[in-house]
Motif scaffolding. Structure first.
Motif, PDB file in Angstrom:
ATOM      1  N   SER A 297      -0.837 -15.914  -5.030  1.00  0.00           N
ATOM      2  CA  SER A 297      -0.206 -16.086  -3.712  1.00  0.00           C
ATOM      3  C   SER A 297      -0.935 -15.368  -2.623  1.00  0.00           C
ATOM      4  N   GLN A 298      -1.553 -14.017  -2.854  1.00  0.00           N
ATOM      5  CA  GLN A 298      -2.136 -13.575  -1.709  1.00  0.00           C
ATOM      6  C   GLN A 298      -3.510 -14.109  -1.473  1.00  0.00           C
ATOM      7  N   ILE A 299      -4.347 -14.691  -2.547  1.00  0.00           N
ATOM      8  CA  ILE A 299      -5.565 -15.284  -2.488  1.00  0.00           C
ATOM      9  C   ILE A 299      -5.270 -16.534  -1.508  1.00  0.00           C
ATOM     10  N   VAL A 300      -4.315 -17.408  -1.800  1.00  0.00           N
ATOM     11  CA  VAL A 300      -3.924 -18.583  -1.173  1.00  0.00           C
ATOM     12  C   VAL A 300      -3.337 -18.283   0.460  1.00  0.00           C
ATOM     13  N   VAL A 301      -2.752 -17.079   0.383  1.00  0.00           N
ATOM     14  CA  VAL A 301      -2.557 -16.937   1.816  1.00  0.00           C
ATOM     15  C   VAL A 301      -3.705 -16.454   2.808  1.00  0.00           C
ATOM     16  N   ILE A 302      -4.506 -15.701   1.998  1.00  0.00           N
ATOM     17  CA  ILE A 302      -5.875 -15.328   2.942  1.00  0.00           C
ATOM     18  C   ILE A 302      -6.772 -16.520   3.077  1.00  0.00           C
TER      19      ILE A 302
ATOM     20  N   ARG B  65      10.438  -0.047 -33.137  1.00  0.00           N
ATOM     21  CA  ARG B  65      10.326  -1.774 -32.994  1.00  0.00           C
ATOM     22  C   ARG B  65      11.037  -2.023 -31.997  1.00  0.00           C
ATOM     23  N   HIS B  66      12.162  -1.570 -31.694  1.00  0.00           N
ATOM     24  CA  HIS B  66      13.071  -1.975 -30.489  1.00  0.00           C
ATOM     25  C   HIS B  66      12.122  -1.732 -28.888  1.00  0.00           C
ATOM     26  N   ARG B  67      11.552  -0.003 -29.185  1.00  0.00           N
ATOM     27  CA  ARG B  67      11.100   0.285 -28.031  1.00  0.00           C
ATOM     28  C   ARG B  67       9.744  -0.680 -27.658  1.00  0.00           C
ATOM     29  N   GLU B  68       9.021  -0.884 -28.838  1.00  0.00           N
ATOM     30  CA  GLU B  68       7.747  -1.630 -28.695  1.00  0.00           C
ATOM     31  C   GLU B  68       8.068  -2.935 -28.120  1.00  0.00           C
ATOM     32  N   SER B  69       8.892  -3.409 -28.832  1.00  0.00           N
ATOM     33  CA  SER B  69       9.160  -4.905 -28.316  1.00  0.00           C
ATOM     34  C   SER B  69       9.408  -5.068 -26.554  1.00  0.00           C
ATOM     35  N   ARG B  70      10.504  -4.191 -26.611  1.00  0.00           N
ATOM     36  CA  ARG B  70      10.836  -3.936 -25.150  1.00  0.00           C
ATOM     37  C   ARG B  70       9.747  -3.581 -23.912  1.00  0.00           C
ATOM     38  N   ASP B  71       8.757  -2.644 -24.694  1.00  0.00           N
ATOM     39  CA  ASP B  71       7.638  -2.320 -23.810  1.00  0.00           C
ATOM     40  C   ASP B  71       6.809  -3.413 -23.612  1.00  0.00           C
ATOM     41  N   TYR B  72       6.634  -4.412 -24.710  1.00  0.00           N
ATOM     42  CA  TYR B  72       5.598  -5.434 -24.814  1.00  0.00           C
ATOM     43  C   TYR B  72       5.981  -6.534 -23.915  1.00  0.00           C
ATOM     44  N   ALA B  73       7.462  -6.924 -23.793  1.00  0.00           N
ATOM     45  CA  ALA B  73       8.008  -7.682 -23.123  1.00  0.00           C
ATOM     46  C   ALA B  73       7.940  -7.238 -21.469  1.00  0.00           C
ATOM     47  N   LEU B  74       8.146  -5.976 -21.386  1.00  0.00           N
ATOM     48  CA  LEU B  74       7.877  -5.799 -20.062  1.00  0.00           C
ATOM     49  C   LEU B  74       6.443  -5.807 -19.317  1.00  0.00           C
ATOM     50  N   LEU B  75       5.493  -5.517 -20.326  1.00  0.00           N
ATOM     51  CA  LEU B  75       3.953  -5.445 -20.044  1.00  0.00           C
ATOM     52  C   LEU B  75       3.769  -6.925 -19.597  1.00  0.00           C
ATOM     53  N   LEU B  76       4.242  -8.145 -20.507  1.00  0.00           N
ATOM     54  CA  LEU B  76       3.985  -9.419 -20.270  1.00  0.00           C
ATOM     55  C   LEU B  76       4.542 -10.052 -18.995  1.00  0.00           C
ATOM     56  N   ASP B  77       6.100  -9.479 -18.801  1.00  0.00           N
ATOM     57  CA  ASP B  77       6.477  -9.690 -17.285  1.00  0.00           C
ATOM     58  C   ASP B  77       5.532  -9.142 -16.248  1.00  0.00           C
ATOM     59  N   ASN B  78       5.277  -7.939 -16.248  1.00  0.00           N
ATOM     60  CA  ASN B  78       4.502  -7.487 -15.281  1.00  0.00           C
ATOM     61  C   ASN B  78       3.106  -8.051 -15.163  1.00  0.00           C
ATOM     62  N   ASN B  79       2.511  -8.448 -16.031  1.00  0.00           N
ATOM     63  CA  ASN B  79       1.274  -9.139 -16.139  1.00  0.00           C
ATOM     64  C   ASN B  79       1.574 -10.615 -15.421  1.00  0.00           C
ATOM     65  N   ALA B  80       2.582 -11.002 -15.650  1.00  0.00           N
ATOM     66  CA  ALA B  80       2.661 -12.304 -15.013  1.00  0.00           C
ATOM     67  C   ALA B  80       2.990 -12.353 -13.535  1.00  0.00           C
ATOM     68  N   TYR B  81       3.938 -11.267 -13.344  1.00  0.00           N
ATOM     69  CA  TYR B  81       4.138 -10.739 -11.842  1.00  0.00           C
ATOM     70  C   TYR B  81       2.930 -10.634 -11.174  1.00  0.00           C
ATOM     71  N   ILE B  82       2.051  -9.905 -11.408  1.00  0.00           N
ATOM     72  CA  ILE B  82       0.863  -9.603 -10.933  1.00  0.00           C
ATOM     73  C   ILE B  82      -0.140 -10.824 -10.760  1.00  0.00           C
ATOM     74  N   GLN B  83      -0.517 -11.450 -11.914  1.00  0.00           N
ATOM     75  CA  GLN B  83      -1.095 -12.624 -11.833  1.00  0.00           C
ATOM     76  C   GLN B  83      -0.607 -13.579 -10.459  1.00  0.00           C
ATOM     77  N   THR B  84       0.850 -13.898 -10.579  1.00  0.00           N
ATOM     78  CA  THR B  84       1.412 -14.828  -9.473  1.00  0.00           C
ATOM     79  C   THR B  84       1.017 -14.073  -8.094  1.00  0.00           C
ATOM     80  N   PHE B  85       1.740 -12.911  -8.092  1.00  0.00           N
ATOM     81  CA  PHE B  85       1.504 -12.182  -6.682  1.00  0.00           C
ATOM     82  C   PHE B  85      -0.238 -12.170  -6.184  1.00  0.00           C
ATOM     83  N   SER B  86      -1.059 -11.890  -7.244  1.00  0.00           N
ATOM     84  CA  SER B  86      -2.639 -12.186  -6.656  1.00  0.00           C
ATOM     85  C   SER B  86      -2.839 -13.607  -6.358  1.00  0.00           C
TER      86      SER B  86
END
Length: 237
Positions: free
Chosen positions: A207-212, A184-205
């Motif tokens: 930002s790139q669209i706005v720059v373009i 459960r600890h690993r699952e919670s940590r992986d899920y939190a990392l997944l959410l953080d990566n998703n938020a980072y990718i959305q924000t980066f994408s």
């Protein structure tokens, strides 16, 4: 006169006896109130998720009966570098597991002396990021099966093999619960990392669209300026 004296003695003794009984009842009630509700249970398992602020340290206390097995594990789910300090003190106040800055850790005391254990999570090295930490605690009293066996032996039944089997099953169950807690600890940590990566990718994408879009608009503006013809108000002769 003798009857009157005896009656006076009885009248003096009765209030004293009532007061003593009340005191004994109040002391017994106070002792029972100080004991945790789970003290008489053969096994207890608890799972917590706690938030540790940046630069702070939180300690949690768990009562363990003498002779029981105490197990605790922790895992950083999210926040900062994903690590925190973890330490355990026994009922005597001795540090049985010193602080170490790590992502996961655990501690086991097979035969507890009895009392309150202190589990501390330290986030003092992280000055800006809080941490979400998962804590898993179990308290198991294996000698409870021996008591059950003695009660059954009073019924003239031989339950030695049964008691050994039940004790083995109980230990295996406790081990499986520990593995499940780690999962459960690993699952919670992986899920939190997944959410953080998703938020980072959305924000980066985004930002790139706005720059373009801004870059395209600037290019179109300057290209049009190159082909723009300025009309002159003076005519040539």
């Amino acid at each position: 006169m003798q009857l009157t004296w005896q009656r006076d003695q009885i009248n003096l003794i009765l209030p004293l006896a009532v007061i003593c009984c009340c005191l004994l009842i109040s002391v017994t009630t106070a002792q029972e109130a100080q004991q945790p509700w789970y003290e008489n249970l053969p096994a207890v398992a608890m799972d917590y998720k706690v938030h540790i602020d940046a630069g702070k340290e939180d300690c949690y206390h768990q009562y363990v009966k003498a002779g029981a097995t105490f197990y605790v594990s922790f895992s950083v789910v999210r926040g900062g570098d994903g690590m925190a300090g973890f330490a355990v003190r026994n009922p005597a106040g001795e540090v049985v597991k010193p602080y170490q800055w790590q992502a996961t850790a655990d501690y086991t005391d097979q035969v507890s002396p009895g009392g309150y254990y202190s589990v501390c999570i330290d986030n003092q090295f992280s000055r800006f990021a809080g941490k979400l930490v998962n804590i898993y605690i179990t308290v198991v009293k294996y000698d409870a099966w021996d008591k059950y066996a003695k009660e059954i032996e009073q019924l003239q039944l031989n339950m030695q093999n049964f008691t050994t089997t039940i004790g083995t099953v109980e230990r295996n169950i406790n081990d499986m619960m520990g593995y499940q807690a780690h999962s459960r600890h690993r699952e919670s940590r992986d899920y939190a990392l997944l959410l953080d990566n998703n938020a980072y990718i959305q924000t980066f994408s985004i930002s790139q669209i706005v720059v373009i879009l801004i870059t395209c608009s600037i290019q179109v503006f300057f290209v049009r300026k190159l082909f723009e013809v300025k009309s002159s108000s003076k005519s040539r002769i």
